[in-house]
Write a protein that holds these residues in place. Sequence first.
Motif, short mmCIF file in Angstrom:
data_model
loop_
_atom_site.label_atom_id
_atom_site.label_comp_id
_atom_site.label_asym_id
_atom_site.label_seq_id
_atom_site.Cartn_x
_atom_site.Cartn_y
_atom_site.Cartn_z
N ARG A 1 0.83 -1.21 0.00
CA ARG A 1 0.00 0.00 0.00
C ARG A 1 0.86 1.26 0.00
O ARG A 1 0.53 2.27 -0.62
N ARG A 2 2.01 1.21 0.69
CA ARG A 2 2.92 2.37 0.70
C ARG A 2 3.50 2.61 -0.69
O ARG A 2 3.58 3.75 -1.15
N VAL B 1 14.44 -0.07 -2.56
CA VAL B 1 13.13 -0.23 -1.93
C VAL B 1 12.95 0.78 -0.80
O VAL B 1 11.88 1.40 -0.67
N ILE B 2 13.96 0.98 0.02
CA ILE B 2 13.86 1.95 1.12
C ILE B 2 13.62 3.36 0.58
O ILE B 2 12.79 4.11 1.10
N VAL B 3 14.30 3.72 -0.50
CA VAL B 3 14.09 5.04 -1.12
C VAL B 3 12.66 5.15 -1.64
O VAL B 3 11.99 6.17 -1.44
N PHE B 4 12.16 4.11 -2.30
CA PHE B 4 10.78 4.13 -2.80
C PHE B 4 9.78 4.29 -1.65
O PHE B 4 8.83 5.05 -1.76
N LEU B 5 10.00 3.56 -0.56
CA LEU B 5 9.09 3.61 0.58
C LEU B 5 9.11 4.97 1.28
O LEU B 5 8.14 5.38 1.90
N ALA B 6 10.23 5.67 1.18
CA ALA B 6 10.39 6.95 1.87
C ALA B 6 9.90 8.15 1.04
O ALA B 6 9.78 9.24 1.58
#
Length: 117
Positions: free
Chosen positions: A69-70, A94-99
């Motif tokens: 969902r994020r 992935v961390i960059v995308f989520l942030a």
Amino acid sequence: MESTVTFLDAIKTCFSKYAEFNGRASRPEYWYFFLFLVLASLVLGMVSNTASGIFSLVTLIPSVAAATRRLHDTNRSGWLQLLWLVPLIGWIVVIVFLAQEAKEPNQFGSRSDELVS
């Protein structure tokens, strides 16, 4: 503008949407839930490795659903979580995308739909 989500609201929302992979999750909702998962796992790990392992298994589906969902909130597919399988580079991506901030307009629905529920 980010919605105001409290720590407890985020936990309740993510568990109430246990296996819901549709819709969107705000940054605070996802990261508060992530913080809860890390803290609970650490505390349970101090008590018992078995308890921590069981907790991790029980929360696997909600954590993947919340991350999906994020990613939807940033107008990306939840399948991009498969990048976790690529050591280091995939994790960073992935961390960059989520942030990242939410993207509007968005193919995964409007943010106002999520705030109503």
